[in-house]
Design a protein around this motif. Structure first.
Motif, short mmCIF file in Angstrom:
data_model
loop_
_atom_site.label_atom_id
_atom_site.label_comp_id
_atom_site.label_asym_id
_atom_site.label_seq_id
_atom_site.Cartn_x
_atom_site.Cartn_y
_atom_site.Cartn_z
N VAL A 28 0.75 -1.13 -0.10
CA VAL A 28 0.01 0.05 0.02
C VAL A 28 0.74 1.16 -0.02
O VAL A 28 2.22 1.13 0.58
N LYS A 29 0.42 2.27 -0.33
CA LYS A 29 0.72 3.58 -0.65
C LYS A 29 -0.02 4.82 -0.30
O LYS A 29 -1.26 4.28 -0.58
N SER A 30 0.26 5.87 0.01
CA SER A 30 -0.73 6.93 0.23
C SER A 30 -0.64 7.50 -1.06
O SER A 30 0.35 7.59 -2.08
N PHE A 31 -1.94 8.20 -1.43
CA PHE A 31 -2.20 8.86 -2.87
C PHE A 31 -1.22 10.08 -2.72
O PHE A 31 -1.10 10.81 -1.72
N GLU A 32 -0.80 10.55 -3.60
CA GLU A 32 0.01 11.86 -3.60
C GLU A 32 -1.04 13.02 -3.86
O GLU A 32 -1.89 12.85 -4.64
N LEU A 33 -0.74 13.97 -3.07
CA LEU A 33 -1.61 14.95 -3.16
C LEU A 33 -1.39 16.24 -4.00
O LEU A 33 0.12 16.13 -4.29
N ILE A 34 -2.29 16.73 -5.03
CA ILE A 34 -1.94 17.82 -5.88
C ILE A 34 -2.66 19.13 -5.52
O ILE A 34 -3.89 19.05 -5.18
N CYS A 35 -1.74 20.27 -5.23
CA CYS A 35 -2.55 21.60 -4.96
C CYS A 35 -2.34 22.29 -6.16
O CYS A 35 -1.19 22.80 -6.87
N ARG A 36 -3.44 23.12 -6.58
CA ARG A 36 -3.50 23.94 -7.68
C ARG A 36 -3.42 25.47 -7.13
O ARG A 36 -4.03 25.71 -6.16
N LEU A 37 -2.43 26.13 -7.54
CA LEU A 37 -1.76 27.55 -6.90
C LEU A 37 -2.36 28.35 -7.66
O LEU A 37 -2.97 28.70 -8.70
#
Length: 342
Positions: free
Chosen positions: A184-193
């Motif tokens: 298992v791994k954590s989903f990577e977060l994406i931030c729109r700036l």
């Protein structure tokens, strides 16, 4: 799906819907997924079967919250197609799971199909020996509980359909294996700036949350913006009352603290989908790289996820990703091969 090899000895595996463990001893489908993960070879072998809410009597624990709009969409799809063809993924920690037995049986089974997808090899074999099948079924029936690793929305849609008394589909396809084989791994977060984003101000704010700069190998968060990268871990001097041990804590905390931060428009766990849609990694976004910030969170252990699920704690939706899961089109693929061979 890139099919590199097919062995279509399917005449003995009569109808695909007969592979329900609880109801049939005619045949049993075993499914193996293998390939490299972080440069290391890994293999899992499990059972491709059907979950029938009326036949199974052991608990099945979800570990992640669901988006009920997506559940409704699946319900509509079920009503239209009269089927759920993408398997959910169940794991168990039970000592009753016949892991060694399945490995041996897989190597002696009739190979139905073999293909590669995303550098992973997928193989399905069919077992016909009644004694071996009964032995496997007996072992599965002794399992105390299961955890839903993947397919929460499909499982919820199926359960709601059963509970409503409208049996559009009678069962849910599932892939079962032992938790020790799962990854298992954590989903990577994406931030729109937005144009107001300032990296220096952001890095200072992160440290104010009680996070200290550290080596990447021990980081709780790895944050990337253009050519900048920040690896941080929780300050051990701050008492967090064991909150960091919860499976979804890292994910929940960073979303909570960054929501509303000046310069961040929105945060999503769909970074993987973003990469696929753009066919480029975050380091290759070129002139658009200033528009996005990426956050990798420390992955929880499967043991922690499992225990939290038993205790009723659900991780945030789209926060975990179980690897080496069944291909979403495996049922359609096998059904097509059966039609071709018949």
């Amino acid at each position: 799906m890139d099919v590199i090899e097919q062995t279509l000895q399917v005449s003995k595996c009569k109808l695909l819907h007969h592979f329900q463990v609880a109801a049939s001893t005619n045949n049993l489908l075993l499914y193996r997924i293998e390939g490299l993960q972080n440069g290391e070879y890994h293999q899992i072998t499990g059972i491709l079967t059907q979950f029938n809410n009326r036949c199974w009597r052991v608990p099945v624990y979800p570990h992640e919250q669901v988006d009920y709009q997506k559940v409704c969409d699946i319900q509509q799809s079920i009503t239209k197609s009269k089927a759920i063809n993408t398997p959910s993924y169940f794991v168990t920690k039970s000592d009753s799971y016949p892991k060694k037995k399945l490995d041996v049986l897989f190597d002696s089974g009739t190979l139905i199909a073999k293909f590669t997808n995303n550098a992973l090899s997928h193989s399905v074999v069919c077992m016909h020996d009644a004694d071996h099948i009964k032995e496997v079924i007996s072992a599965i029936e002794c399992i105390e509980d299961f955890l839903i690793a993947d397919g929460h929305h499909r499982f919820t849609a199926y359960q709601q359909q059963v509970n409503s008394g409208i049996e559009t589909v009678r069962s849910l396809p599932v892939f079962i294996t032992h938790a020790s084989q799962a990854r298992v791994k954590s989903f990577e977060l994406i931030c729109r700036l937005t144009a107001n984003f300032n990296w220096q101000r952001f890095a200072q704010y992160i440290r104010q949350l009680g996070l200290l700069s550290c080596n990447r190998s021990i980081a709780d968060y790895l944050i990337t913006y253009q050519n900048e990268q920040l690896a941080v871990a929780f300050d051990s001097r701050i008492n967090r009352q064991d909150d960091t041990k919860r499976a979804g804590y890292h994910f929940e905390l960073i979303i909570e603290k960054l929501t509303g931060f000046s310069g961040i428009d929105f945060i999503s766990s769909e970074a993987l989908e973003f990469y696929e849609e753009n066919n480029e990694a975050n380091s290759q976004l070129g002139s658009r790289s200033h528009q996005y910030l990426f956050i990798k969170t420390k992955s929880p252990s499967i043991d922690t996820i499992y225990q939290d699920a038993i205790n009723g704690y659900l991780c945030p939706k789209k926060s975990t990703c179980f690897l080496f899961k069944p291909h979403e089109d495996i049922i359609d693929y096998l059904q097509q091969e059966l039609r071709v061979a018949s």
